[in-house]
Design a protein around this motif. Structure first.
Motif, PDB file in Angstrom:
ATOM      1  N   LEU A 141      19.126  19.396  45.394  1.00  0.00           N
ATOM      2  CA  LEU A 141      19.090  20.700  44.746  1.00  0.00           C
ATOM      3  C   LEU A 141      17.929  20.683  43.761  1.00  0.00           C
ATOM      4  CD1 LEU A 141      22.822  20.967  43.795  1.00  0.00           C
ATOM      5  CD2 LEU A 141      21.744  22.084  45.666  1.00  0.00           C
TER       6      LEU A 141
ATOM      7  N   LEU B 206      23.803  26.915  46.275  1.00  0.00           N
ATOM      8  CA  LEU B 206      23.383  25.990  45.239  1.00  0.00           C
ATOM      9  C   LEU B 206      24.560  25.318  44.561  1.00  0.00           C
ATOM     10  CD1 LEU B 206      20.593  25.342  44.456  1.00  0.00           C
ATOM     11  CD2 LEU B 206      20.798  26.821  42.524  1.00  0.00           C
TER      12      LEU B 206
ATOM     13  N   LEU C  43      17.882  22.590  48.822  1.00  0.00           N
ATOM     14  CA  LEU C  43      18.252  23.938  48.388  1.00  0.00           C
ATOM     15  C   LEU C  43      17.557  24.285  47.085  1.00  0.00           C
ATOM     16  CD1 LEU C  43      22.079  23.556  48.790  1.00  0.00           C
ATOM     17  CD2 LEU C  43      20.611  24.695  50.360  1.00  0.00           C
ATOM     18  N   THR C  44      17.112  25.540  46.986  1.00  0.00           N
ATOM     19  CA  THR C  44      16.604  26.036  45.712  1.00  0.00           C
ATOM     20  C   THR C  44      17.434  27.266  45.354  1.00  0.00           C
ATOM     21  OG1 THR C  44      15.065  27.602  46.653  1.00  0.00           O
ATOM     22  CG2 THR C  44      14.307  25.350  46.441  1.00  0.00           C
ATOM     23  N   PRO C  45      17.314  27.754  44.113  1.00  0.00           N
ATOM     24  CA  PRO C  45      18.120  28.923  43.764  1.00  0.00           C
ATOM     25  C   PRO C  45      17.847  30.129  44.640  1.00  0.00           C
ATOM     26  CG  PRO C  45      17.259  27.936  41.803  1.00  0.00           C
ATOM     27  CD  PRO C  45      16.660  27.185  42.939  1.00  0.00           C
ATOM     28  N   ASN C  46      16.662  30.202  45.234  1.00  0.00           N
ATOM     29  CA  ASN C  46      16.348  31.402  45.992  1.00  0.00           C
ATOM     30  C   ASN C  46      16.626  31.272  47.472  1.00  0.00           C
ATOM     31  OD1 ASN C  46      15.430  32.603  43.715  1.00  0.00           O
ATOM     32  ND2 ASN C  46      13.345  31.867  43.985  1.00  0.00           N
ATOM     33  N   ARG C  47      16.542  30.076  47.993  1.00  0.00           N
ATOM     34  CA  ARG C  47      16.751  29.983  49.436  1.00  0.00           C
ATOM     35  C   ARG C  47      16.973  28.538  49.849  1.00  0.00           C
ATOM     36  NH1 ARG C  47      11.455  28.755  51.817  1.00  0.00           N
ATOM     37  NH2 ARG C  47      10.176  28.166  50.054  1.00  0.00           N
ATOM     38  N   ILE C  48      17.322  28.365  51.096  1.00  0.00           N
ATOM     39  CA  ILE C  48      17.466  27.030  51.665  1.00  0.00           C
ATOM     40  C   ILE C  48      16.123  26.661  52.260  1.00  0.00           C
ATOM     41  CG2 ILE C  48      18.682  25.628  53.328  1.00  0.00           C
ATOM     42  CD1 ILE C  48      20.938  27.542  53.226  1.00  0.00           C
TER      43      ILE C  48
ATOM     44  N   ASN D  79      21.666  33.642  49.082  1.00  0.00           N
ATOM     45  CA  ASN D  79      20.890  32.411  49.079  1.00  0.00           C
ATOM     46  C   ASN D  79      21.254  31.506  47.926  1.00  0.00           C
ATOM     47  OD1 ASN D  79      19.519  33.083  51.322  1.00  0.00           O
ATOM     48  ND2 ASN D  79      17.815  34.034  50.240  1.00  0.00           N
ATOM     49  N   SER D  80      21.660  32.092  46.812  1.00  0.00           N
ATOM     50  CA  SER D  80      21.959  31.228  45.674  1.00  0.00           C
ATOM     51  C   SER D  80      23.357  30.636  45.763  1.00  0.00           C
ATOM     52  CB  SER D  80      21.827  32.008  44.371  1.00  0.00           C
ATOM     53  OG  SER D  80      22.967  32.795  44.177  1.00  0.00           O
TER      54      SER D  80
ATOM     55  N   PHE E 226      22.353  20.842  34.817  1.00  0.00           N
ATOM     56  CA  PHE E 226      21.910  21.454  36.056  1.00  0.00           C
ATOM     57  C   PHE E 226      23.019  22.283  36.687  1.00  0.00           C
ATOM     58  CE2 PHE E 226      18.505  21.862  38.780  1.00  0.00           C
ATOM     59  CZ  PHE E 226      18.887  21.749  40.092  1.00  0.00           C
TER      60      PHE E 226
ATOM     61  N   PHE F  26      18.324  17.593  41.445  1.00  0.00           N
ATOM     62  CA  PHE F  26      19.334  16.582  41.644  1.00  0.00           C
ATOM     63  C   PHE F  26      19.454  16.228  43.107  1.00  0.00           C
ATOM     64  CE2 PHE F  26      22.540  14.318  39.627  1.00  0.00           C
ATOM     65  CZ  PHE F  26      22.342  14.555  38.296  1.00  0.00           C
TER      66      PHE F  26
ATOM     67  N   PHE G 160      23.467  31.031  37.085  1.00  0.00           N
ATOM     68  CA  PHE G 160      22.537  31.834  37.862  1.00  0.00           C
ATOM     69  C   PHE G 160      23.278  32.585  38.961  1.00  0.00           C
ATOM     70  CE2 PHE G 160      18.434  32.953  39.257  1.00  0.00           C
ATOM     71  CZ  PHE G 160      18.361  32.837  40.619  1.00  0.00           C
TER      72      PHE G 160
END
Lengths: 134, 311
Positions: free
Chosen positions: A77, B84, A8-13, B80-81, B244, A66, B251
């Motif tokens: 992540l 996270l 996962l990233t902050p913008n998308r999977i 999407n976020s 993190f 992580f 965010f």
């Protein structure tokens, strides 16, 4: 018994499916994860993630984050992730050269750190493409 | 045709006849008292009001459409976020009621107004949290993101504000300012749907508190069952994890609040457009009534004048 991997990233999977094995690079080196691995929580460095599905290896460039490995479930992540198939070789090479130039020009502690980080990121992307070619 | 000419003549005579203080009082009465013999001054006033209400309606309609399009853009990013921070909650649990010495409340609000009541609810909840977590040995500070909460909290809790950041879109956040904390409570409006925004509090614990709690057992105690790799000490990994986690949750919180802001602005502008439409209907009725009354008065005067000439 297959592992379930989620990147996962902050913008998308970026990735969410089952894999056979992964090789992850952490702060203290690379670790390989097979099914039924012991539970681990670790920090992920800026580096390459290699995924194996049915004897075929896939590479992904990760930009730090992580990872948690539970009972056959891996959650990674990261700040950013790119599949090597999505990276354009010439563009990655150019970004690397720009990053190297920036490092020589950097002044001040903060700029130096940022230039270092962007250099590592660019280098990781180039490595991902080279590994795919192998 | 002749009537209109006569009416125009009447208007030219009307103005010098009335001196200004009397005129202004007649204008202020003109809305309610229809048949008081004043000519077209009242229709002019009503028409001006109608024009300004119509302009306002156009502006609010445009603002609603702008907010709707911005909402669509942000909504996908927010969803999407969301993925996270869920692993963090799964790993560490959410501990809103941990007893700590120093807590910092991060209030996320908008910079621009006209977005309904979301900023007031965030500020209200922050104030409640402040009360809850202040005590004899404990202290609470605010970190404020956004103009609106800053304006509201500056009024009564000025000494408790340790940091305020505005215009997030222009100056991206950098974590260089040092704020010490044991527990961080992030207050924002979570976006459930276009008409529903729930104020939420997410808690982030500092690494030391996390270690203390993990020894105490409970959800955090399961952290110990994980082998730690990637650093020498557990404390270092926990610090990385905490940083993190904080940035992920912040965010997500900022994105959700932005979504809620656009959604609230959409519904606020929608209700004000509808309100303006209602006002316009009522004003149109008033306008027609005053217009007909003035025509009737003209008619009466002319006919009585004509009959006086004849007979």
């Amino acid at each position: 018994m297959t592992l379930n991997l989620c990147v996962l990233t902050p913008n998308r999977i970026v990735w969410d499916s089952e894999v056979k094995e992964i090789i992850l690079s952490t702060n203290s080196g690379q670790i390989g994860v097979l099914p039924n691995h012991a539970p681990i929580a670790t920090a992920v460095d800026i580096g390459i993630l290699r995924i194996r599905l049915n004897d075929q290896w896939l590479t992904m460039a990760l930009m730090g984050g992580f990872a948690r490995i539970g009972n056959n479930k891996i959650t990674i992540l990261v700040n950013d992730a790119e599949k090597s198939s999505d990276i354009d070789p010439e563009e990655a090479q150019q970004t690397l050269e720009i990053a190297e130039a920036n490092l020589t020009k950097a002044e001040g502690k903060r700029q130096l750190i940022e230039a270092n980080l962007s250099l590592r990121r660019a280098r990781t992307r180039v490595e991902a493409i080279n590994m795919l070619a192998q | 045709m002749a009537m209109a000419a006569l009416r125009r003549e009447g208007r030219r005579f009307a103005t010098p006849l009335l001196s200004s203080p009397i005129r202004s009082s007649i204008i202020s009465h003109s809305h309610e008292e229809v048949a008081n013999g004043v000519r077209s001054i009242s229709t002019q006033v009503v028409r001006n009001r109608m024009k300004s209400v119509k302009n306002i309606q156009k502006i609010t309609k445009a603002m609603k459409m702008v907010a709707a399009s911005k909402l669509r853009a942000i909504q996908t990013r927010t969803e999407n976020s969301r993925g996270l921070w869920q692993p963090f909650t799964a790993l560490l649990g959410d501990a809103p009621s941990v007893d700590v010495k120093k807590s910092v409340i991060v209030t996320i609000s908008s910079d621009k107004g006209l977005c309904g009541g979301i900023n007031s609810t965030s500020v209200k909840i922050s104030r409640v949290l402040h009360k809850l977590s202040s005590g004899p040995e404990k202290e609470t500070k605010y970190v404020i993101l956004g103009e609106k909460a800053k304006a509201q909290l500056l009024r009564d809790s000025k000494q408790d504000i340790s940091l305020s950041i505005t215009e997030l879109q222009k100056n991206p956040l950098n974590y260089t300012q040092n704020v010490e904390f044991d527990a961080l409570k992030i207050v924002f409006n979570k976006f459930h749907s276009v008409v529903q925004f729930m104020p939420t509090v997410s808690t982030v614990l500092s690494p030391e508190i996390m270690e203390r709690e993990s020894e105490a057992g409970g959800k955090l105690g399961e952290l110990d069952s994980y082998e730690i790799e990637g650093a020498e000490t557990k404390g270092e990994v926990l610090q990385n994890l905490a940083e993190f986690q904080f940035s992920c949750i912040l965010f997500n919180g900022v994105l959700e609040n932005a979504c809620s802001e656009q959604g609230a602005r959409m519904s606020a502008m929608d209700s004000s457009s509808r309100n303006a439409g209602d006002m316009l209907d009522r004003l149109t009725l008033t306008y027609n009534r005053t217009r007909q009354a003035s025509i009737t008065t003209e008619l009466i005067e002319i006919i009585s004048g004509a009959s006086a000439l004849e007979g």
